[in-house]
Structures are given as structure tokens and as C-alpha cells.
Enzyme design. Sequence first.
Site, PDB file in Angstrom:
ATOM      1  N   LYS A 180      46.331  52.892  -0.416  1.00  0.00           N
ATOM      2  CA  LYS A 180      45.289  52.319  -1.261  1.00  0.00           C
ATOM      3  C   LYS A 180      43.990  52.365  -0.466  1.00  0.00           C
ATOM      4  O   LYS A 180      43.886  51.792   0.618  1.00  0.00           O
ATOM      5  CB  LYS A 180      45.654  50.881  -1.603  1.00  0.00           C
ATOM      6  N   LYS A 194      46.191  55.444  -4.612  1.00  0.00           N
ATOM      7  CA  LYS A 194      45.203  54.775  -5.441  1.00  0.00           C
ATOM      8  C   LYS A 194      43.840  54.840  -4.783  1.00  0.00           C
ATOM      9  O   LYS A 194      43.761  54.561  -3.593  1.00  0.00           O
ATOM     10  CB  LYS A 194      45.640  53.310  -5.593  1.00  0.00           C
TER      11      LYS A 194
HETATM   12  C1  PBG Z   1      44.399  43.752  -5.882  1.00  0.00           C
HETATM   13  C2  PBG Z   1      44.200  44.956  -6.697  1.00  0.00           C
HETATM   14  C3  PBG Z   1      43.021  45.715  -6.921  1.00  0.00           C
HETATM   15  C4  PBG Z   1      43.337  46.661  -7.895  1.00  0.00           C
HETATM   16  C5  PBG Z   1      44.689  46.508  -8.196  1.00  0.00           C
HETATM   17  N1  PBG Z   1      45.214  45.459  -7.426  1.00  0.00           N
HETATM   18  C6  PBG Z   1      41.631  45.568  -6.501  1.00  0.00           C
HETATM   19  C7  PBG Z   1      41.137  45.497  -5.133  1.00  0.00           C
HETATM   20  O1  PBG Z   1      41.755  45.897  -4.162  1.00  0.00           O
HETATM   21  O2  PBG Z   1      40.033  44.980  -5.044  1.00  0.00           O
HETATM   22  C8  PBG Z   1      42.364  47.648  -8.474  1.00  0.00           C
HETATM   23  C9  PBG Z   1      42.728  48.215  -9.781  1.00  0.00           C
HETATM   24  C10 PBG Z   1      41.632  48.893 -10.507  1.00  0.00           C
HETATM   25  O3  PBG Z   1      40.487  49.055 -10.039  1.00  0.00           O
HETATM   26  O4  PBG Z   1      41.921  49.308 -11.627  1.00  0.00           O
HETATM   27  N2  PBG Z   1      44.507  43.910  -4.524  1.00  0.00           N
END
Ligand code: PBG
Length: 313
Positions: free
Chosen positions: A187, A240
Site C-alpha cells: 500500500k 494499492k
Molecule cells: C485505511 C484505508 C485507506 C484506504 C483504505 N483503507 C486510506 C488511507 O490509508 O488513508 C483508501 C481507500 C481509497 O482511497 O479508496 N488505512
Amino acid sequence: MRRLRRENLRSLFRESRLRIEDLIVPIFVDETAKGKREIPSMPGYYRLPIEEVAKEIGECMDLGLKAFIFFGIPKKKDEVGSEAFNNDGVVQKAVRIAKKEFPDSVVITDVCLCEYTSHGHCGIVKNGRILNDETLPILGKIAISHAKAGADIVAPSGMMDGMVKSIRVALDGEGFSEVAIMSYSAKFASNFYSPFREAAESGYKFGDRKTYQMDFHNSDEALREIELDINEGADIVMVKPALAYLDVIRRAKERFLVPLTAYNVSGEYSMVKSAIEKGWLSEEIVYEILVAIKRAGADLIITYHAKEVAEHL
Ligand code: PBG
């Protein structure tokens, strides 16, 4: 080459296919909302009060969509995100309803602290630093409370080192060895998440997420993250965001023989939606994008476009 591109032949030679079963629908459940509320930065997407969850899932199931990932917006937040592991918390309630009304649905829960902490970070904070090992037992508690509510799969998204192993051990210790783990393994610290932070009220009060989410200059490192998660017991791994990271998806798919999910995130959705609203792009671009993510190597896609695409398919 044009011989096989004739109108009636073309579809026989498609190398990649997008199936409705490949799509996972994100559901935002809001404990503070009275009715369904549109998210301003995500046209056509909503936060739902608990009472609306069953209806939404029913509509999706009718379209053939059967997998859902739940995010919660709790009434109260604190330093350690206690609402995240409250057995009667907003996600736990929504999961119970979903599994009771639709036993065949696949319920996935996002396991993270950022929506539940007052500072908005994905871990415990001390002196302005996000602590790794102190956060792990809390993630285990969240996962257990989701499993108790009936989650089929838990999805840790906080990018804490060792999170998959801690959660696996915690779940097994409570008799939930059948609950699978889908880890947000690679991520990236991305600018594409800002609409989500509005949607889930999970923006941070200080600093940024770069000490735990990945630097977008790197893809070897993404493979190391994924390998670690597989070794810790992840059943499904994730890359992601998706669109600007198709190269990472492809490398991951070539290297590891485990199911791979791509998250087509909020900013990707908003970008496309706003251009369609203006009439600058046609709606068909959504299908093209999702097929591209499949072609890159994703098995499953989490996407806010799920319903519209399911209708099209
Ligand atoms: C929580 C999380 C995030 C997303 C999914 N779970 C956001 C972040 O890390 O700030 C992002 C999903 C999206 O942008 O559609 N940690």
C-alpha cells in the site's frame, strides 16, 4: 492481424475477462448518519446508516455482486481507537446484519485504526511517532471482534510490520482459523486517497503516512512486502492504488502464486467520475480501466464502480 478482429470473431479471442465475481464493493457504514449521504468528492457514492446496509447489499446481490468490504465511521474516536474493537461497534453491527440477511455474501472487513483514532493515524501514537509493535495487539483485537461478528475475511490496511502474523495468531487463538486474511501488502503513500479520507473521516491531524505506507518510487520493495505477508500467513495479497501501479500488479502476479487483489481507490474513481460528469470522457472508460487492471494480473478488484459495471456486464 485484422482477420481475428472481425465483429463476430473478436470476443472469442479475448485474453482477459472481467467477471462480476471479480469485483468487491466498498461499503461505508456511518454511525453518525441519519440517512444515506452522498460523499461530495465521490459523486454517486454514499455513506450508509446501519439501517440501510441490508438494502444496499440486497441490491448488489441482485446484480450478482457478492463480496463486500466494510469501513466504519464511529460516533466517537479516542487515542487508541477503542471503537474499532467494540463488539457492538458500527462495523461489527453491519457485519452481523449482512451475514444474517445474506449468508452467501462474502464479508470482508478493513482492519485499521485511522477511522477510529482522534489523531487519524493507523497506529498508536507516542510523542508524535507511530508505534509499530504496540499497535499489533490492537489489530488482533479488532480482527477477533470482526470474526465474532461473522466476517469471512479480515483485511489489515495499516501497513504495520508483522500485522499479518499477529492477526493470524490472534484469530487462531480464539478458534477462528477459518477466517482468511487479505493483506494490504503493498500500500503506497498515495495522493489518490484523499476522497476516501473525506468519506471515512480518516484524515490525520499531523504529519503524513510516509513512515508506514510505501514510497511510490519503489517496486522491488513492494515485492518484499508481499513476500513477508505471504510468509506471515496472508491468504490474499493486495496492491494499492491500482491504475498508476499496474507495473507492481504485474510483477507481483508473475512472482507469487497467491490470489492478488488490486484496490481501484477513491481518487481514481473521483477523477474518472468528474470527467464523465463534464462529458469529457465516456462512461465506457470505466470498463476499459477495470479490464486493464485484470490484464495487469489482478484476480480481484475493490472498486467504487462495482455496481455500474455489474449493470453493464
Ligand atoms: C485505511 C484505508 C485507506 C484506504 C483504505 N483503507 C486510506 C488511507 O490509508 O488513508 C483508501 C481507500 C481509497 O482511497 O479508496 N488505512
